[in-house]
Design an enzyme around this catalytic site. Sequence first.
Site, PDB file in Angstrom:
ATOM      1  N   TYR A 137      28.658   0.126  15.814  1.00 42.17           N
ATOM      2  CA  TYR A 137      29.046   0.046  14.408  1.00 42.17           C
ATOM      3  C   TYR A 137      30.504  -0.387  14.241  1.00 42.17           C
ATOM      4  O   TYR A 137      30.778  -1.410  13.589  1.00 42.17           O
ATOM      5  CB  TYR A 137      28.782   1.367  13.681  1.00 42.17           C
ATOM      6  N   LYS A 141      31.784  -4.087  12.830  1.00 42.57           N
ATOM      7  CA  LYS A 141      32.556  -4.105  11.583  1.00 42.57           C
ATOM      8  C   LYS A 141      33.920  -4.746  11.811  1.00 42.57           C
ATOM      9  O   LYS A 141      34.453  -5.441  10.932  1.00 42.57           O
ATOM     10  CB  LYS A 141      32.707  -2.699  11.022  1.00 42.57           C
TER      11      LYS A 141
END
Length: 326
Positions: A137, A141
């Site tokens: 994640y 990002k």
Amino acid sequence: MRVLVTGGGGFLGSAVSRQLAAAGHEVTAFQRRSADHLASIGVRSAQGDITDAEAVRTAAEGCDAVVHTAAMAGIWGDPGTFRRINVDGTDNVIEACREHGIRALVHTSSPSVVHSGGDIEGGDESLPLATHFSAPYPETKAEAERRVAAANGEDLKTVALRPHLIWGPGDPHILPRLVQKSKGGSLALPAPHKVIDTVFVENAALAHVLALDELQGAARCAGKAYFITNHEPLPQGEIISRLLAALDVDVKIKAVPAGVAMTAGAVLESAWKIFGIKKEPPVTRFSVEQLATAHWFDPSAAKRDFGYSPKYSIAEGLEILSRQGL
């Protein structure tokens, strides 16, 4: 102004869509499922997948600006899926903006993109993006944020916002997880005394609306990234207890050694990968890393460059959460 909100029917996206519509903008919410709950306030729903470049281009046609909140969040999952949604999906949004001559893009990033495993106390936007990550994640990002910054120019003004631990009614991530882990009446934390920032969902949405407004004018925020918080850092144990109390969950916070928790996370991750278990492990290195460290930020840049200050205090947000629930 005609605004496309990707993930516009989700937790943060719905709040952004509502605030934009209330300000008189023509809003289209783009997500995989219909956003019927927004129809009563005039928000149009467009269904599609952020990984489908053609669907994104079609949804963006005729728009003047995009607020890109769609993402895959979580502490566990297939790295390839995270990349397709968070990186390739962001590429699709940028390309749609270019194809249709859209001149403003507000992108939802995450403070985890600068977290390298240690404490962050009063950190500001001079912090570099991390060079190693313990989960897909934050890694994806960070890559998406790089691409948004690189896309900024005369024809397309971009900004990335990093809201920290968003909570409030409708939260599908943090609060359900806390409630589930508190069912036994206690919750183990590696460092309940460590201070962290959080942000009430309506405040996080307000920051997106204000940043979009700034891109239409002086664009002081163009090409930059900003931490977005409630400006009220608190010890983890305190804010978690208060969040759960607002949901009528009484819990006792128990401290556990961070080293033990990190070892457990590493062992469980290895076991899950060896046996091909898809379900999220009870503990991961990323979750321990976040829970065992301080992470609170200097809020001055967002206030200076696009006028963001929280509309709701934590106490006011908790009252709303208590009334509305999840």
